[in-house]
Write a protein that holds these residues in place. Structure first.
Motif, PDB file in Angstrom:
ATOM      1  N   MET A 133       0.848  -1.196   0.000  1.00 29.41           N
ATOM      2  CA  MET A 133       0.000   0.000   0.000  1.00 29.41           C
ATOM      3  C   MET A 133       0.884   1.246   0.000  1.00 29.41           C
ATOM      4  SD  MET A 133      -3.291   0.919   0.151  1.00 29.41           S
ATOM      5  CE  MET A 133      -4.246  -0.359   0.926  1.00 29.41           C
ATOM      6  N   GLY A 134       0.538   2.190  -0.802  1.00 26.75           N
ATOM      7  CA  GLY A 134       1.360   3.383  -0.890  1.00 26.75           C
ATOM      8  C   GLY A 134       1.139   4.315   0.290  1.00 26.75           C
ATOM      9  N   HIS A 164      -6.568  16.405   9.339  1.00 30.47           N
ATOM     10  CA  HIS A 164      -7.523  17.524   9.433  1.00 30.47           C
ATOM     11  C   HIS A 164      -7.201  18.594   8.391  1.00 30.47           C
ATOM     12  CE1 HIS A 164      -9.531  15.880  12.817  1.00 30.47           C
ATOM     13  NE2 HIS A 164      -8.546  16.050  13.667  1.00 30.47           N
ATOM     14  N   MET A 187      -8.247  17.399   4.876  1.00 29.44           N
ATOM     15  CA  MET A 187      -9.707  17.462   4.723  1.00 29.44           C
ATOM     16  C   MET A 187     -10.156  18.909   4.528  1.00 29.44           C
ATOM     17  SD  MET A 187     -12.786  16.306   4.688  1.00 29.44           S
ATOM     18  CE  MET A 187     -13.165  14.715   5.413  1.00 29.44           C
ATOM     19  N   ALA A 212      -9.522  20.090   1.043  1.00 27.13           N
ATOM     20  CA  ALA A 212     -10.490  19.513   0.107  1.00 27.13           C
ATOM     21  C   ALA A 212     -11.787  20.325   0.122  1.00 27.13           C
ATOM     22  CB  ALA A 212     -10.768  18.050   0.461  1.00 27.13           C
ATOM     23  N   VAL A 213     -12.242  20.683   1.323  1.00 24.69           N
ATOM     24  CA  VAL A 213     -13.486  21.446   1.463  1.00 24.69           C
ATOM     25  C   VAL A 213     -13.320  22.863   0.910  1.00 24.69           C
ATOM     26  CG1 VAL A 213     -15.068  22.453   3.152  1.00 24.69           C
ATOM     27  CG2 VAL A 213     -14.335  20.081   3.405  1.00 24.69           C
ATOM     28  N   ALA A 272     -13.230  22.948  -2.826  1.00 22.78           N
ATOM     29  CA  ALA A 272     -14.556  22.651  -3.389  1.00 22.78           C
ATOM     30  C   ALA A 272     -15.431  23.906  -3.343  1.00 22.78           C
ATOM     31  CB  ALA A 272     -15.206  21.509  -2.612  1.00 22.78           C
ATOM     32  N   ILE A 273     -15.357  24.619  -2.223  1.00 25.78           N
ATOM     33  CA  ILE A 273     -16.112  25.872  -2.087  1.00 25.78           C
ATOM     34  C   ILE A 273     -15.648  26.869  -3.147  1.00 25.78           C
ATOM     35  CG2 ILE A 273     -16.426  27.883  -0.585  1.00 25.78           C
ATOM     36  CD1 ILE A 273     -16.326  25.968   1.809  1.00 25.78           C
ATOM     37  N   THR A 303     -16.727  25.869  -6.778  1.00 19.48           N
ATOM     38  CA  THR A 303     -18.155  26.079  -7.021  1.00 19.48           C
ATOM     39  C   THR A 303     -18.473  27.565  -7.159  1.00 19.48           C
ATOM     40  OG1 THR A 303     -18.617  24.102  -5.717  1.00 19.48           O
ATOM     41  CG2 THR A 303     -20.463  25.569  -6.157  1.00 19.48           C
ATOM     42  N   TYR A 304     -17.869  28.347  -6.279  1.00 19.02           N
ATOM     43  CA  TYR A 304     -18.132  29.798  -6.322  1.00 19.02           C
ATOM     44  C   TYR A 304     -17.622  30.409  -7.636  1.00 19.02           C
ATOM     45  CZ  TYR A 304     -18.615  34.571  -4.726  1.00 19.02           C
ATOM     46  OH  TYR A 304     -18.980  35.885  -4.614  1.00 19.02           O
ATOM     47  N   THR A 326      -9.360  19.510  -4.904  1.00 12.70           N
ATOM     48  CA  THR A 326     -10.273  18.797  -4.001  1.00 12.70           C
ATOM     49  C   THR A 326     -10.112  17.290  -4.135  1.00 12.70           C
ATOM     50  OG1 THR A 326     -11.908  20.577  -4.034  1.00 12.70           O
ATOM     51  CG2 THR A 326     -12.708  18.393  -3.481  1.00 12.70           C
ATOM     52  N   GLY A 337      -8.685  15.022  -1.213  1.00  9.58           N
ATOM     53  CA  GLY A 337      -9.553  13.945  -0.727  1.00  9.58           C
ATOM     54  C   GLY A 337      -8.848  12.600  -0.816  1.00  9.58           C
ATOM     55  N   TRP A 381      -6.175  12.467   1.781  1.00  8.40           N
ATOM     56  CA  TRP A 381      -6.780  12.266   3.106  1.00  8.40           C
ATOM     57  C   TRP A 381      -7.139  10.794   3.315  1.00  8.40           C
ATOM     58  CZ3 TRP A 381     -11.858  10.869   4.653  1.00  8.40           C
ATOM     59  CH2 TRP A 381     -12.118  11.041   6.018  1.00  8.40           C
ATOM     60  N   LEU A 382      -7.724  10.175   2.281  1.00 11.11           N
ATOM     61  CA  LEU A 382      -8.069   8.756   2.391  1.00 11.11           C
ATOM     62  C   LEU A 382      -6.805   7.910   2.550  1.00 11.11           C
ATOM     63  CD1 LEU A 382     -10.928   8.406  -0.242  1.00 11.11           C
ATOM     64  CD2 LEU A 382     -11.114   8.046   2.217  1.00 11.11           C
ATOM     65  N   ARG A 385      -5.645   8.205   6.011  1.00 19.13           N
ATOM     66  CA  ARG A 385      -6.524   7.461   6.911  1.00 19.13           C
ATOM     67  C   ARG A 385      -6.213   5.972   6.859  1.00 19.13           C
ATOM     68  NH1 ARG A 385      -9.619   9.542  10.775  1.00 19.13           N
ATOM     69  NH2 ARG A 385     -11.304   8.086  10.379  1.00 19.13           N
TER      70      ARG A 385
END
Lengths: 130, 54
Positions: free
Chosen positions: A1-2, A75, A78, A81-82, A85-86, A89-90, A108, A112, A115-116, A119
């Motif tokens: 696993m990387g 944290h 994540m 990523a948020v 994304a904001i 979209t804007y 994003t 993401g 982050w995965l 984890r």
């Protein structure tokens, strides 16, 4: 696993190239909002929230590197990523230029994914990172 | 009629990204990784006989 870090150490800490890159991107976004040159236009409450989010992401990523702490790093990833994304979209809605927005969405997706990865593989180094 | 501003949309998408990533993190360890590995293979697994070269 990387994993997300390079095999080199800097002052006993693992070097994570993606976390470093996205922290620079978030710091750039922070600078753009502060300078008033960003898509937000005026610095109102909502722009301030995005400003705080991007600054917090930079702080978390660098604190996660220096302490070192996988939890803080996660944290931070994540949060980036948020935030991107904001931003995407804007930009897409206000300017109608969805190709430019895609650049933010790419950050994003990358954050993401990182982050995965953190984890699923970060715990092997222990909660403290090393 | 409820008017949703571009800022509301942006906030909603950011929230959905957060929830979506959390959901992925919750789903992946619960068998999905094993199902994926069964079908497509995994880096942790030794190479299958048909994948071995030489």
């Amino acid at each position: 696993m990387g994993a997300t870090e390079l095999p080199w150490l800097y002052r006993g800490r693992h070097v994570r190239p993606y976390a470093f890159a996205v922290s620079l991107a978030s710091a750039t976004m922070f600078g753009l909002i502060v300078s008033g040159d960003s898509v937000w236009g005026s610095r109102d409450e909502w722009g301030g929230v995005v400003l705080v989010l991007s600054a917090s992401a930079v702080l978390l990523l660098w604190m996660g590197f220096w302490r070192p702490s996988n939890a803080l790093m996660q944290h931070g990833l994540m949060m980036t990523a948020v935030v991107f994304a904001i931003r995407g979209t804007y930009i897409g809605i206000t300017s109608g230029n969805w190709l430019t927005a895609m650049l933010s969405y790419c950050w994003t997706v990358a954050s993401g994914g990182a982050w995965l990865l953190e984890r699923t593989t970060g715990d092997r180094m222990g909660g403290g990172g090393e | 009629m409820v008017v949703v501003s571009e800022r509301d949309w942006a906030t909603l998408v950011g929230f959905l990204v957060f929830v979506g990533l959390r959901a992925l993190d919750w789903i992946l360890p619960r068998g999905y990784h094993a199902k994926w590995a069964d079908r497509w293979g995994s880096k942790d697994d030794p190479a299958k006989p048909e994948d071995e070269k030489g």
